[in-house]
Design an enzyme around this catalytic site. Structure first.
Site, short mmCIF file in Angstrom:
data_model
loop_
_atom_site.label_atom_id
_atom_site.label_comp_id
_atom_site.label_asym_id
_atom_site.label_seq_id
_atom_site.Cartn_x
_atom_site.Cartn_y
_atom_site.Cartn_z
N LYS A 205 -6.56 -1.87 1.07
CA LYS A 205 -5.89 -0.77 0.37
C LYS A 205 -4.42 -1.09 0.07
O LYS A 205 -3.83 -2.02 0.60
CB LYS A 205 -6.04 0.52 1.17
CG LYS A 205 -7.46 1.09 0.99
CD LYS A 205 -7.63 2.46 1.56
CE LYS A 205 -9.04 2.96 1.20
NZ LYS A 205 -9.40 4.15 1.95
N ARG A 239 -14.86 1.17 7.67
CA ARG A 239 -15.44 1.04 6.32
C ARG A 239 -14.72 -0.11 5.62
O ARG A 239 -13.54 -0.01 5.32
CB ARG A 239 -15.25 2.36 5.56
CG ARG A 239 -15.86 2.36 4.17
CD ARG A 239 -15.64 3.71 3.49
NE ARG A 239 -16.20 3.72 2.15
CZ ARG A 239 -15.61 3.19 1.08
NH1 ARG A 239 -14.43 2.61 1.19
NH2 ARG A 239 -16.20 3.23 -0.10
N1 HH2 Z 1 -12.04 4.93 0.68
C1 HH2 Z 1 -12.53 4.73 -0.56
C2 HH2 Z 1 -13.75 5.30 -0.95
N2 HH2 Z 1 -14.47 6.05 -0.09
N3 HH2 Z 1 -14.73 7.01 2.04
C3 HH2 Z 1 -14.26 7.24 3.28
N4 HH2 Z 1 -14.96 7.99 4.13
N5 HH2 Z 1 -13.06 6.71 3.69
C4 HH2 Z 1 -12.29 5.94 2.90
O1 HH2 Z 1 -11.20 5.51 3.33
C5 HH2 Z 1 -12.76 5.70 1.57
C6 HH2 Z 1 -14.00 6.26 1.17
C7 HH2 Z 1 -11.77 3.89 -1.51
O2 HH2 Z 1 -12.08 2.55 -1.38
P1 HH2 Z 1 -13.12 1.73 -2.30
O3 HH2 Z 1 -14.47 2.35 -2.24
O4 HH2 Z 1 -13.03 0.31 -1.88
O5 HH2 Z 1 -12.52 1.83 -3.76
P2 HH2 Z 1 -12.84 2.74 -5.04
O6 HH2 Z 1 -12.56 4.18 -4.69
O7 HH2 Z 1 -11.89 2.22 -6.10
O8 HH2 Z 1 -14.29 2.55 -5.42
#
Ligand code: HH2
Length: 263
Positions: A205, A239
């Site tokens: 992040k 995660r």
């Molecule tokens: N972070 C993201 C998405 N979903 N869910 C939970 N429970 N906690 C988190 O910290 C979280 C989440 C964002 O990360 P990512 O899926 O890698 O990116 P994007 O939102 O661009 O798909």
């Protein structure tokens, strides 16, 4: 928890899995690398992201979910705040719901979770993805996140979800400055004390990029450091994008925290 985004625009793995076969293969590889949960998402919620329609989200995730359900035995989580998407995913064999809005964006979500009696991740976010990083403000970030998670967990339990099936998450990067994120990571024991499983998502992040002056592709070491810190603070689920590396780092964290290697 391995992150399996089926999106064109996720901040790190966006656009990698246009072909469902590729996504299924990636999910299988994550399990082989040590993932104990897979989190499938069809909408990016990175800062500034616009929402996608439920139909589009379903078209992205369902072929992958159906395919993976045949290939792996680990729990599959559906990363969505839309009750319609959650219901369809659970019907197709998903085991749990990851709601980044903690029931705030779709009130029907709590009905689905309660009716299906599945574990749910409730995440804290200030505002909504499109605008959340504009000017995040708290008087007491740890106290406010704690109070919100306690309240939403209470709602889930009133509807019959067991305490151990309500997973709480401070929502690193969701309406938070660098200092807010660090303050939360420093105070994870305050959240763990609520008595629910604690999930932390810090993988690659922006706050890591801010500290290291590094793009998402160059944030592995920072992510591993944050993962170990999270374990030491009491996190139960990480995660992450990088499974093998995080499993190994977390084993050191486990050994430090619990005095043994649990594997
Ligand atoms: N972070 C993201 C998405 N979903 N869910 C939970 N429970 N906690 C988190 O910290 C979280 C989440 C964002 O990360 P990512 O899926 O890698 O990116 P994007 O939102 O661009 O798909």
């Amino acid at each position: 928890m391995g992150i399996l985004n089926i999106t064109p625009d996720s901040f790190y793995d966006g656009g990698r899995r246009e072909d469902p076969c590729q996504a299924i293969a990636d999910g299988v590889a994550m399990v082989e690398a040590g993932a104990e949960i897979l989190d499938i998402g069809g909408e990016s919620t990175r800062p500034g992201a616009r929402s996608v329609a439920a139909e589009e989200e379903l078209a992205r995730v369902m072929p992958v979910l159906r395919g993976l359900r045949r290939e792996v035995r680990v729990p599959i989580s559906i990363d969505t705040y839309k009750s319609k998407v959650a219901q369809a995913a659970l019907d197709a064999g998903a085991d749990m719901v990851n709601d980044i809005s903690a029931f705030r964006f779709d009130a029907e979500m709590m009905t689905v979770v309660a009716r299906e009696k599945v574990p749910v991740v409730l995440m804290h976010m200030q505002g909504a993805p499109r605008t959340m990083q504009a000017e995040p403000r708290y008087v007491d970030v740890v106290g406010e996140v704690r109070a919100f998670l306690a309240a939403q967990a209470g709602v889930a339990m009133e509807r019959g979800v067991a305490a151990e099936a309500v997973i709480i998450d401070p929502g690193i990067g969701f309406g938070k400055t660098l200092d807010h994120n660090l303050e939360l990571l420093r105070n994870l024991p305050v959240l763990a004390a609520l008595g629910h499983p604690l999930l932390v998502g810090a993988s690659r992040k922006a706050f890591i990029g801010r500290i290291l002056n590094a793009e998402p592709g160059d944030r592995l070491e920072g992510s591993l450091a944050a993962a170990v810190a999270a374990v030491l603070g009491g996190a139960n689920i990480l995660r992450v994008h990088d499974i093998r590396e995080t499993v190994r780092a977390a084993r050191i964290g486990d050994a430090l925290r619990y005095g043994r290697d649990p594997s």
